[in-house]
Design a protein around this motif. Structure first.
Motif, PDB file in Angstrom:
ATOM      1  N   TYR A  45     -19.758 -15.614  36.525  1.00 62.69           N
ATOM      2  CA  TYR A  45     -18.791 -14.550  36.032  1.00 62.69           C
ATOM      3  C   TYR A  45     -17.928 -14.940  34.892  1.00 62.69           C
ATOM      4  N   MET A  46     -18.273 -16.311  34.602  1.00 61.33           N
ATOM      5  CA  MET A  46     -17.445 -16.956  33.379  1.00 61.33           C
ATOM      6  C   MET A  46     -18.571 -17.306  32.395  1.00 61.33           C
ATOM      7  N   HIS A  47     -18.371 -17.084  31.243  1.00 60.77           N
ATOM      8  CA  HIS A  47     -19.263 -17.638  30.258  1.00 60.77           C
ATOM      9  C   HIS A  47     -18.439 -18.743  29.106  1.00 60.77           C
ATOM     10  N   LEU A  48     -19.437 -19.785  28.978  1.00 63.19           N
ATOM     11  CA  LEU A  48     -18.415 -20.977  28.235  1.00 63.19           C
ATOM     12  C   LEU A  48     -19.068 -20.724  26.954  1.00 63.19           C
ATOM     13  N   LEU A  49     -18.052 -20.595  25.897  1.00 62.71           N
ATOM     14  CA  LEU A  49     -18.190 -20.364  24.488  1.00 62.71           C
ATOM     15  C   LEU A  49     -17.705 -21.563  23.760  1.00 62.71           C
ATOM     16  N   SER A  50     -18.531 -22.289  22.769  1.00 62.33           N
ATOM     17  CA  SER A  50     -18.192 -23.507  22.350  1.00 62.33           C
ATOM     18  C   SER A  50     -18.075 -22.970  20.772  1.00 62.33           C
ATOM     19  N   THR A  51     -16.938 -23.656  20.246  1.00 66.06           N
ATOM     20  CA  THR A  51     -16.921 -23.499  18.603  1.00 66.06           C
ATOM     21  C   THR A  51     -16.620 -24.742  18.013  1.00 66.06           C
ATOM     22  N   SER A  52     -17.093 -24.971  16.771  1.00 67.35           N
ATOM     23  CA  SER A  52     -16.677 -26.068  15.991  1.00 67.35           C
ATOM     24  C   SER A  52     -15.918 -25.681  14.610  1.00 67.35           C
ATOM     25  N   GLY A  53     -15.422 -24.652  14.691  1.00 63.66           N
ATOM     26  CA  GLY A  53     -14.622 -24.045  13.703  1.00 63.66           C
ATOM     27  C   GLY A  53     -13.253 -24.773  13.778  1.00 63.66           C
ATOM     28  N   THR A  58     -14.449 -27.082  20.344  1.00 67.72           N
ATOM     29  CA  THR A  58     -13.651 -26.368  21.301  1.00 67.72           C
ATOM     30  C   THR A  58     -14.115 -25.618  22.266  1.00 67.72           C
ATOM     31  N   ASP A  59     -14.097 -25.808  23.603  1.00 67.08           N
ATOM     32  CA  ASP A  59     -14.597 -24.885  24.434  1.00 67.08           C
ATOM     33  C   ASP A  59     -13.644 -24.042  25.285  1.00 67.08           C
ATOM     34  N   ILE A  60     -13.935 -22.598  25.336  1.00 64.29           N
ATOM     35  CA  ILE A  60     -13.308 -21.555  26.110  1.00 64.29           C
ATOM     36  C   ILE A  60     -14.250 -20.909  27.152  1.00 64.29           C
ATOM     37  N   TRP A  61     -13.615 -20.431  28.185  1.00 66.99           N
ATOM     38  CA  TRP A  61     -14.239 -19.681  29.114  1.00 66.99           C
ATOM     39  C   TRP A  61     -13.755 -18.328  28.983  1.00 66.99           C
ATOM     40  N   ILE A  62     -14.799 -17.439  29.090  1.00 65.38           N
ATOM     41  CA  ILE A  62     -14.358 -15.935  28.975  1.00 65.38           C
ATOM     42  C   ILE A  62     -15.292 -15.221  29.968  1.00 65.38           C
ATOM     43  N   PRO A  63     -14.281 -14.184  30.467  1.00 66.94           N
ATOM     44  CA  PRO A  63     -14.945 -13.630  31.678  1.00 66.94           C
ATOM     45  C   PRO A  63     -16.156 -12.505  31.418  1.00 66.94           C
ATOM     46  N   ALA A  64     -16.662 -12.342  32.325  1.00 64.77           N
ATOM     47  CA  ALA A  64     -17.753 -11.124  32.252  1.00 64.77           C
ATOM     48  C   ALA A  64     -17.101  -9.617  32.448  1.00 64.77           C
ATOM     49  N   LEU A  65     -16.353  -9.413  31.197  1.00 64.17           N
ATOM     50  CA  LEU A  65     -15.680  -8.058  31.010  1.00 64.17           C
ATOM     51  C   LEU A  65     -15.969  -7.533  29.662  1.00 64.17           C
TER      52      LEU A  65
END
Length: 169
Positions: A45-53, A58-65
């Protein structure tokens, strides 16, 4: 062996419940030689998004909402295990996993690029992984431990990324 696990996400008035069935079978060809196979469904239920901006990844976890579906996967595996004279357990296993609702940033989007909410910057797609795992484990005696090796391949496919073509992940 069979099993069923119920998992869920509750956030405010959003409730998501999923069944996660499991099935495994072992068959002893000889007392020291076993073949095994299995199937499992998993939901995250949590998705890992990675950014190199930023200046660093940087990695952030976002909920399946907010319109995002939870990541679901179906995995099958098969293998063989050999207990070599009680000295070492040698195992080799192959697996294949199908992923649905993988999540990534849309083209050109990143976490800090503008004030757009994160859930409008994402896209969902599919993925596949497959591989082979080798394990040698010494369980008894003054010295114990294991050596493991995995070779795997993974890919992703999003209709609005990479012109809809599958790419290595």
């Amino acid at each position: 062996r069979t099993g069923l696990r119920l998992s869920g996400l509750i956030s405010g008035n959003i409730i998501k419940i999923n069944a996660e069935p499991r099935l495994s079978a072992n068959y002893a060809i000889l007392p020291q030689l076993v073949i095994k196979t299995g199937y499992s469904r998993m939901v995250q239920y949590m998705h890992l998004l990675s950014t190199s901006g930023l200046s660093m990844p940087t990695d952030i976890w976002i909920p399946a909402l907010k319109g995002l579906q939870p990541l679901t996967s179906d995995q099958i595996n098969a293998g063989i295990a050999y207990d070599w004279k009680k000295v070492a357990l040698i195992s080799i296993e192959i697996y294949r996993k199908w992923l649905n609702h993988t999540t990534d940033f849309r083209n050109g989007a990143s976490l800090l690029s503008d004030l757009t909410p994160w859930y409008e910057k994402t896209t969902q797609g599919r993925g596949n992984t497959k591989g082979i795992e080798l394990s040698i484990e010494k369980q008894e005696g003054k010295l114990s431990g294991s050596i493991n090796y995995t070779y795997s391949k993974a890919d992703r496919n999003y209709s609005d990324l990479n012109n809809g073509k599958t790419f290595p992940f």
